[in-house]
Design an enzyme around this catalytic site. Structure first.
Site, PDB file in Angstrom:
ATOM      1  N   ARG A  89       5.856 -12.765   9.614  1.00  0.00           N
ATOM      2  CA  ARG A  89       6.425 -11.417   9.459  1.00  0.00           C
ATOM      3  C   ARG A  89       7.859 -11.413   9.957  1.00  0.00           C
ATOM      4  O   ARG A  89       8.180 -12.094  10.935  1.00  0.00           O
ATOM      5  CB  ARG A  89       5.662 -10.425  10.344  1.00  0.00           C
ATOM      6  N   GLU A 101       0.873  -1.165   0.000  1.00  0.00           N
ATOM      7  CA  GLU A 101       0.000   0.000   0.000  1.00  0.00           C
ATOM      8  C   GLU A 101       0.913   1.218   0.000  1.00  0.00           C
ATOM      9  O   GLU A 101       1.822   1.307   0.835  1.00  0.00           O
ATOM     10  CB  GLU A 101      -0.885  -0.001   1.248  1.00  0.00           C
ATOM     11  N   LYS A 122       4.819   0.719   9.128  1.00  0.00           N
ATOM     12  CA  LYS A 122       4.828   1.996   8.412  1.00  0.00           C
ATOM     13  C   LYS A 122       4.126   3.092   9.213  1.00  0.00           C
ATOM     14  O   LYS A 122       4.560   4.235   9.218  1.00  0.00           O
ATOM     15  CB  LYS A 122       4.141   1.834   7.050  1.00  0.00           C
TER      16      LYS A 122
HETATM   17  P1  ATP Z   1       3.136  -2.166   7.906  1.00  0.00           P
HETATM   18  O1  ATP Z   1       2.539  -2.928   9.045  1.00  0.00           O
HETATM   19  O2  ATP Z   1       4.552  -1.821   8.090  1.00  0.00           O
HETATM   20  O3  ATP Z   1       2.325  -1.001   7.495  1.00  0.00           O
HETATM   21  P2  ATP Z   1       1.881  -3.602   5.856  1.00  0.00           P
HETATM   22  O4  ATP Z   1       1.753  -5.074   5.930  1.00  0.00           O
HETATM   23  O5  ATP Z   1       0.689  -2.804   6.167  1.00  0.00           O
HETATM   24  O6  ATP Z   1       3.127  -3.185   6.710  1.00  0.00           O
HETATM   25  P3  ATP Z   1       1.874  -3.459   3.030  1.00  0.00           P
HETATM   26  O7  ATP Z   1       2.226  -2.323   2.180  1.00  0.00           O
HETATM   27  O8  ATP Z   1       0.449  -3.847   3.125  1.00  0.00           O
HETATM   28  O9  ATP Z   1       2.424  -3.118   4.475  1.00  0.00           O
HETATM   29  O10 ATP Z   1       2.779  -4.713   2.748  1.00  0.00           O
HETATM   30  C1  ATP Z   1       3.061  -5.219   1.479  1.00  0.00           C
HETATM   31  C2  ATP Z   1       3.462  -6.658   1.649  1.00  0.00           C
HETATM   32  O11 ATP Z   1       4.593  -6.753   2.497  1.00  0.00           O
HETATM   33  C3  ATP Z   1       2.354  -7.480   2.251  1.00  0.00           C
HETATM   34  O12 ATP Z   1       2.197  -8.662   1.503  1.00  0.00           O
HETATM   35  C4  ATP Z   1       2.841  -7.785   3.637  1.00  0.00           C
HETATM   36  O13 ATP Z   1       2.400  -9.062   4.020  1.00  0.00           O
HETATM   37  C5  ATP Z   1       4.358  -7.724   3.484  1.00  0.00           C
HETATM   38  N1  ATP Z   1       5.018  -7.321   4.724  1.00  0.00           N
HETATM   39  C6  ATP Z   1       4.808  -6.204   5.444  1.00  0.00           C
HETATM   40  N2  ATP Z   1       5.546  -6.191   6.560  1.00  0.00           N
HETATM   41  C7  ATP Z   1       6.258  -7.342   6.569  1.00  0.00           C
HETATM   42  C8  ATP Z   1       7.207  -7.927   7.466  1.00  0.00           C
HETATM   43  N3  ATP Z   1       7.572  -7.324   8.595  1.00  0.00           N
HETATM   44  N4  ATP Z   1       7.728  -9.130   7.141  1.00  0.00           N
HETATM   45  C9  ATP Z   1       7.375  -9.750   6.007  1.00  0.00           C
HETATM   46  N5  ATP Z   1       6.497  -9.253   5.122  1.00  0.00           N
HETATM   47  C10 ATP Z   1       5.922  -8.068   5.392  1.00  0.00           C
HETATM   48 MG    MG Z   2      -1.133  -3.136   5.029  1.00  0.00          MG
END
Ligand code: ATP
Ligand code: MG
Length: 586
Positions: free
Chosen positions: A275, A51, A285
């Site tokens: 994760r 996102e 983020k």
């Molecule tokens: P955040 O919690 O930091 O905002 P998010 O999961 O909301 O992270 P996205 O932009 O939705 O961020 O993530 C894109 C992809 O990266 C998703 O498929 C998510 O599963 C993966 N991802 C995000 N954080 C991690 C992490 N710490 N380890 C592994 N994969 C991750």
């Molecule tokens: Mg997300």
């Protein structure tokens, strides 16, 4: 097709706890699907779906390595898809930085996609679900919907608007889209099961009204799909075969499947993995944005940030990050990885690639009274030094040496404590690649601080060895005073004081765990002159000090170097000790 012969389909069905190291369950699953032709002759298609509401962090690097890496292994393709369904939090700046970071990490996507490109299709599908009696417009407020939702132990209750006719729903939904209603006044919900044990299945919201300008679709829409409605269908539109994501989405999987089944579209399958969590590191983020907004760091790419842009600016390399991610593995349960392991992989990489250089961070002048022996006190000589002892192809350079040089303040003690082998009055040490010197006297300022040390050198020890074979216990780095360049040095430490930055007492937040001393700035460092030509992509080991790189804040004559890491590798040491502990325990 090597991957097919490597497949271990038997481990796929095994319960996860039975597998001691389920580090390849994703690979096993894909191999199994390829073997059984689950998707016919379709290629393995994956996607990385960020996102665009912030910069990528090292957690995302894990997802990127998995999405791109596994598709590569099976001869498949990976899309970069922006899940841009939330215009209020998303920005073009993030879209641009994400593309830059994915490329920097070493991956190239096949198609660049945006969920927003699917808004018309998603809308058509919403109409289809309404017509099938599978979706309805609800006038309850967000609060009321939450209250009707029930809890893990109690079923939800139906909204009074759940039984609206298809005609009324169609009329209201098209008018929602036409902009007739204010934000928050109505939503479109899927009609599934208010008593489902899975809360995600209790008539989740599909669309909300939001009169907001979207960074790509402008004002074309005033209703926006929820992430949970958009995500699975976006996968389906792109014919994603393996939609890999982190464990928190496991409970959403039945909902994604439900939409896909109701619509009868391409059946993308989701597989969840753990994760990446790293000690002393915040990987969210939302919280990283808070650090930026509250000016606790200079920007998203502050070298203390765990963002890919921050790590890059700090001097981390994509090779080391990929090696670290691979070594940390994948699992079906969340855990935590020591930050020291990341640092170990980075040191290992830098040890191989970094050019050696001499830099004195806390300078103390050393005057060699008997140098030169002739009348010309401006004499300079050049010592030939290997650029990287680990890599002879890196060549050598010539470093100027003269009568007045700088050494580290720590490398001299007027009254040496026990076991202090560096310079002190009467003691002889080696100046790296140059000569043996013996200290004799000091000059102090009015405050009593030493400002100069006087010594003599042994001209026969040129190159750093004496012909009579006498030994010294210490070798020190140095910089010729007349030739030194000045630079600003930024020394970084952990951004958070606690292994789990989110571990806070009631009423506190992560900001209370910030390390108040996460950066130290030195303004008087003296560097060997070759560093004047440093480029942003160069990596250096300042001998005996640490790994450094040039910061983009630098300008000609105004250099700034970031310390990537100090030299000491505590993780490697612990790893060596660990087997011993194991043996002791038995
Ligand atoms: P955040 O919690 O930091 O905002 P998010 O999961 O909301 O992270 P996205 O932009 O939705 O961020 O993530 C894109 C992809 O990266 C998703 O498929 C998510 O599963 C993966 N991802 C995000 N954080 C991690 C992490 N710490 N380890 C592994 N994969 C991750
Ligand atoms: Mg997300």
């Amino acid at each position: 097709m090597k991957a097919m012969t490597d497949a271990h389909p038997e481990s796929h069905d095994a319960p996860s706890q039975a597998a001691p190291a389920p580090s390849s369950f994703l690979r096993d699953q894909i191999a199994e699907d390829v073997r059984t032709k689950k998707y016919g002759d379709a290629i393995v298609q994956t996607r990385f779906p960020p996102e665009p509401n912030g910069y990528l962090h090292i957690g995302h690097a894990k997802a990127i390595c998995i999405d791109f890496g596994l598709a590569d292994e099976f001869g498949g393709k990976t899309n970069l898809r922006f899940d841009d369904t939330n215009p209020e939090k998303e920005e073009q700046e993030y879209v641009d930085s994400i593309q830059q970071d994915v490329r920097w990490l070493g991956f190239q996507w096949d198609r660049l996609c945006y969920a927003s490109d699917y808004f018309p299709q998603l809308y058509e599908w919403a109409l289809q679900l309404i017509k099938a009696g599978k979706a309805y417009v609800d006038d309850l407020s967000a609060d009321e919907i939450r209250r009707h939702r029930g809890t893990l132990t109690e079923p939800g209750t139906d909204s009074p608007f759940r039984s609206r006719s298809v005609e009324e729903n169609l009329d209201l939904f098209t008018r929602m889209k036409a902009g007739e209603f204010p934000d928050g006044s109505r939503v479109l919900r899927a009609k599934i099961d208010m008593a489902s044990p899975n809360l995600n299945m209790r008539d989740p919201v599909m669309y909300r009204i939001l009169h907001a300008t979207h960074q790509r679709t402008g004002d074309a829409w005033c209703i926006y799909p929820m992430y949970d409605y958009a995500h699975g269908q976006s996968d389906s539109i792109e014919r994603v075969t393996h939609s890999m994501c982190t464990l928190e989405f496991a409970d959403h999987q039945p909902l994604y499947r439900w939409f896909i089944e109701q619509l009868g579209i391409f059946p993308s399958q989701q597989i969840e993995f753990d994760r990446l969590n790293i000690t002393y590191t915040l990987l969210s983020k939302r919280k990283l944005l808070q650090l930026v907004n509250e000016k606790r760091v200079s920007a998203w790419d502050d070298p203390r940030m765990p963002t890919l842009s921050g790590l890059r600016r700090r001097g981390f390399t994509s090779e080391a990050i990929r090696a670290f991610v691979a070594a940390s593995g994948v699992s079906r349960t969340n855990g935590s990885t020591d930050v020291e392991m990341l640092e170990h992989f980075q040191r290992d990489d830098l040890n191989r690639r970094a050019s050696r250089a001499m830099a004195v961070l806390h300078p103390l002048k050393l005057v060699i009274d008997n140098y030169p022996e002739g009348p010309n006190t401006d004499q300079v000589e050049f010592v030939e030094v290997a650029n990287n002892p680990e890599d002879p192809s890196a060549g050598t350079r010539r470093v100027p040496f003269s009568r007045e040089i700088y050494i580290e303040q720590d490398d001299f003690r007027e009254v040496p404590p026990p076991k202090y082998y560096r310079l002190s009055p009467g003691k002889e040490v080696r100046l790296r690649n140059a000569y043996f010197v013996t200290a004799h006297s000091v000059v102090k300022d009015e405050a009593g601080d030493i400002i100069e040390v006087h010594c003599t050198y042994d001209p026969a020890s040129r190159g750093g060895n004496s012909p009579d074979g006498r030994k010294v216990k210490s070798t020190m780095h140095w910089v010729s005073a007349a030739h030194a360049i000045s630079a600003e040095i930024r020394l970084y430490d952990k951004l958070f004081l606690k292994p789990d930055p989110s571990d806070v007492a009631e009423g506190q937040d992560v900001l209370d765990n910030l390390n108040p001393n996460s950066v130290e700035i030195l303004l008087t460092a003296k560097l060997e002159p070759s560093l004047a030509n440093a480029k942003l992509e160069d990596r250096f080991q300042f001998e005996r000090v640490g790994y450094f790189c040039l910061d983009p804040d630098s300008s000609p004559g105004n250099l700034v170097f970031n310390r990537t890491l100090p030299l000491k590798d505590s993780w490697a040491k612990e790893q060596k000790k660990a087997p011993l502990h194991g043996a002791d325990a038995r």
